[in-house]
Design an enzyme around this catalytic site. Sequence first.
Site, PDB file in Angstrom:
ATOM      1  N   CYS A  89       0.817  -1.224   0.000  1.00 34.96           N
ATOM      2  CA  CYS A  89       0.000   0.000   0.000  1.00 34.96           C
ATOM      3  C   CYS A  89       0.846   1.267   0.000  1.00 34.96           C
ATOM      4  O   CYS A  89       0.318   2.365  -0.223  1.00 34.96           O
ATOM      5  CB  CYS A  89      -0.957   0.003   1.183  1.00 34.96           C
ATOM      6  SG  CYS A  89      -2.036  -1.434   1.219  1.00 34.96           S
TER       7      CYS A  89
ATOM      8  N   HIS B 121      -3.125   7.309   1.622  1.00 33.64           N
ATOM      9  CA  HIS B 121      -3.556   5.970   1.236  1.00 33.64           C
ATOM     10  C   HIS B 121      -4.909   5.713   1.888  1.00 33.64           C
ATOM     11  O   HIS B 121      -5.109   6.019   3.069  1.00 33.64           O
ATOM     12  CB  HIS B 121      -2.523   4.939   1.691  1.00 33.64           C
ATOM     13  CG  HIS B 121      -3.039   3.537   1.618  1.00 33.64           C
ATOM     14  ND1 HIS B 121      -3.620   3.030   0.478  1.00 33.64           N
ATOM     15  CD2 HIS B 121      -3.101   2.549   2.554  1.00 33.64           C
ATOM     16  CE1 HIS B 121      -4.005   1.786   0.706  1.00 33.64           C
ATOM     17  NE2 HIS B 121      -3.712   1.473   1.949  1.00 33.64           N
TER      18      HIS B 121
ATOM     19  N   ASN C 213      -9.995  -0.297  -0.096  1.00 35.69           N
ATOM     20  CA  ASN C 213      -8.527  -0.198  -0.079  1.00 35.69           C
ATOM     21  C   ASN C 213      -7.971  -0.803  -1.368  1.00 35.69           C
ATOM     22  O   ASN C 213      -7.917  -2.027  -1.511  1.00 35.69           O
ATOM     23  CB  ASN C 213      -7.986  -0.931   1.154  1.00 35.69           C
ATOM     24  CG  ASN C 213      -6.468  -0.849   1.263  1.00 35.69           C
ATOM     25  OD1 ASN C 213      -5.778  -0.487   0.307  1.00 35.69           O
ATOM     26  ND2 ASN C 213      -5.945  -1.200   2.419  1.00 35.69           N
TER      27      ASN C 213
HETATM   28  N1  ACO Z   1     -18.083  -8.113  10.300  1.00 37.78           N
HETATM   29  C1  ACO Z   1     -18.473  -8.315  11.566  1.00 37.78           C
HETATM   30  N2  ACO Z   1     -17.610  -8.610  12.566  1.00 37.78           N
HETATM   31  C2  ACO Z   1     -16.310  -8.676  12.243  1.00 37.78           C
HETATM   32  C3  ACO Z   1     -15.829  -8.467  10.953  1.00 37.78           C
HETATM   33  C4  ACO Z   1     -16.782  -8.170   9.958  1.00 37.78           C
HETATM   34  N3  ACO Z   1     -16.433  -7.958   8.665  1.00 37.78           N
HETATM   35  N4  ACO Z   1     -14.482  -8.602  10.941  1.00 37.78           N
HETATM   36  C5  ACO Z   1     -14.127  -8.882  12.196  1.00 37.78           C
HETATM   37  N5  ACO Z   1     -15.228  -8.943  12.990  1.00 37.78           N
HETATM   38  C6  ACO Z   1     -15.303  -9.207  14.422  1.00 37.78           C
HETATM   39  C7  ACO Z   1     -14.078  -9.926  14.948  1.00 37.78           C
HETATM   40  O1  ACO Z   1     -14.187 -11.324  14.732  1.00 37.78           O
HETATM   41  C8  ACO Z   1     -14.138  -9.563  16.414  1.00 37.78           C
HETATM   42  O2  ACO Z   1     -15.099 -10.396  17.044  1.00 37.78           O
HETATM   43  P1  ACO Z   1     -14.847 -10.950  18.546  1.00 37.78           P
HETATM   44  O3  ACO Z   1     -14.762  -9.713  19.396  1.00 37.78           O
HETATM   45  O4  ACO Z   1     -16.050 -11.801  18.773  1.00 37.78           O
HETATM   46  O5  ACO Z   1     -13.549 -11.691  18.459  1.00 37.78           O
HETATM   47  C9  ACO Z   1     -14.706  -8.144  16.411  1.00 37.78           C
HETATM   48  O6  ACO Z   1     -15.323  -7.976  15.131  1.00 37.78           O
HETATM   49  C10 ACO Z   1     -13.650  -7.075  16.593  1.00 37.78           C
HETATM   50  O7  ACO Z   1     -12.555  -7.363  15.729  1.00 37.78           O
HETATM   51  P2  ACO Z   1     -11.332  -6.393  15.618  1.00 37.78           P
HETATM   52  O8  ACO Z   1     -10.359  -6.980  14.651  1.00 37.78           O
HETATM   53  O9  ACO Z   1     -10.842  -6.058  16.992  1.00 37.78           O
HETATM   54  O10 ACO Z   1     -12.022  -5.096  15.002  1.00 37.78           O
HETATM   55  P3  ACO Z   1     -11.400  -3.690  14.748  1.00 37.78           P
HETATM   56  O11 ACO Z   1     -12.203  -2.668  15.414  1.00 37.78           O
HETATM   57  O12 ACO Z   1      -9.923  -3.674  14.973  1.00 37.78           O
HETATM   58  O13 ACO Z   1     -11.646  -3.517  13.197  1.00 37.78           O
HETATM   59  C11 ACO Z   1     -10.394  -3.662  11.151  1.00 37.78           C
HETATM   60  C12 ACO Z   1     -11.066  -4.425  12.289  1.00 37.78           C
HETATM   61  C13 ACO Z   1     -11.472  -2.899  10.405  1.00 37.78           C
HETATM   62  C14 ACO Z   1      -9.732  -4.652  10.225  1.00 37.78           C
HETATM   63  C15 ACO Z   1      -9.380  -2.661  11.765  1.00 37.78           C
HETATM   64  O14 ACO Z   1      -8.550  -3.302  12.703  1.00 37.78           O
HETATM   65  C16 ACO Z   1      -8.519  -2.055  10.696  1.00 37.78           C
HETATM   66  O15 ACO Z   1      -8.985  -1.346   9.834  1.00 37.78           O
HETATM   67  N6  ACO Z   1      -7.221  -2.290  10.752  1.00 37.78           N
HETATM   68  C17 ACO Z   1      -6.308  -1.749   9.767  1.00 37.78           C
HETATM   69  C18 ACO Z   1      -6.168  -2.773   8.716  1.00 37.78           C
HETATM   70  C19 ACO Z   1      -5.905  -2.205   7.365  1.00 37.78           C
HETATM   71  O16 ACO Z   1      -6.291  -1.116   7.016  1.00 37.78           O
HETATM   72  N7  ACO Z   1      -5.244  -3.000   6.566  1.00 37.78           N
HETATM   73  C20 ACO Z   1      -5.012  -2.674   5.221  1.00 37.78           C
HETATM   74  C21 ACO Z   1      -3.651  -3.022   4.798  1.00 37.78           C
HETATM   75  S1  ACO Z   1      -2.454  -2.048   5.576  1.00 37.78           S
HETATM   76  C22 ACO Z   1      -2.883  -0.550   5.194  1.00 37.78           C
HETATM   77  O17 ACO Z   1      -3.383  -0.321   4.136  1.00 37.78           O
HETATM   78  C23 ACO Z   1      -2.694   0.477   6.214  1.00 37.78           C
END
Ligand code: ACO
Length: 314
Positions: free
Chosen positions: A112, A241, A271
């Site tokens: 990214c 990004h 993304n």
């Molecule tokens: N729908 C519903 N529930 C979900 C989903 C979904 N699509 N995905 C995960 N969950 C659940 C998980 O299983 C978890 O459940 P649990 O509490 O029963 O275990 C709960 O939601 C919370 O999960 P988290 O991973 O803690 O959620 P978070 O608030 O961190 O959000 C996310 C997840 C959106 C992926 C966030 O961490 C994020 O955006 N991280 C950055 C990742 C990113 O942008 N990556 C791209 C590549 S790198 C870059 O471009 C920067």
Amino acid sequence: MKNFARIIGTGSYLPPKIVTNFDLEKTLDTTDEWITSRTGIKERRIVNNESTCDLAVPACLNALSMAELKPQDIDFIILSTTTPDKIFPATATMLQNRLGASCPAFDIQAVCAGFVFALNTAQQYIENGSATNILVVGSETMSKIVDWNDRSTAILFADGAGAVVLSADNNTGIKYSKLYSDGNYLSSLQVNNNRINELGTIEMEGNEVFKIAVNKLSDLAEETLKECNMTSENIDWMIPHQANIRIISAVAKRIKLPMEKVILTVEKHGNTSAASIPLALDIGIRDGRINKGDTLLFEGIGGGFSWGSVLAEF
Ligand code: ACO
């Protein structure tokens, strides 16, 4: 007299197929409400059969047209992609052939952060006088490396392409750029293949990636402003990004930049990895928000991790 690398043309292309959060609700245990509140994404574009090169061609033709240049005027093609069409040759060489250009062409892989790595590379060729016009491209078919049964990643990634023409200019252009990599974070974000001939799919510790992205990008934005003797008040537009609205707004808040000065496409694009910054730039220019003379701050971070910034006068 210094040669600046100046953006003189931009273009972008999105595949026509739209996949909304409501479409994903039908195949994954997720909801539109969860995806929107955690990421800011409402819909994304996904290829049918198009390749990474197929997406890049119209983006480049649009950028060349805005720059009023022909493919033969280009001295280098630098394509950033995480999803090359083949292990070799470089997708950039296929793009060169499709455009009818004859210059050296190569790929850059910094996930990214790929587009800022490519911009920084092109800047060096222009500043040292070995190129006049460079086509810098970000093109991705991330949908090909997503596990469509994994709700934590399938909701995030998408396909698209963006391109800019950088050209030598005596007066202005890129003022500063900085790149970083730290290979300690392999397990936080990677493709889970162990062999070169397995495609693999993305696996990610979302929470960990989120925190690192906010910290690294905020520190880098502060460093970039300091090195340019600027504050966020000097920035007309931040073009980050587009991974997650919460990452983008946390960085903007840290550097005291109002969100009205941020170009956002994550809601409609998701993304698109290396394509997200040039896509957002092209949209901001074509809808009239970004104008000649504006000061632009680009920032991106991706797997590795690798991250970087570019500050430029448009
Ligand atoms: N729908 C519903 N529930 C979900 C989903 C979904 N699509 N995905 C995960 N969950 C659940 C998980 O299983 C978890 O459940 P649990 O509490 O029963 O275990 C709960 O939601 C919370 O999960 P988290 O991973 O803690 O959620 P978070 O608030 O961190 O959000 C996310 C997840 C959106 C992926 C966030 O961490 C994020 O955006 N991280 C950055 C990742 C990113 O942008 N990556 C791209 C590549 S790198 C870059 O471009 C920067």
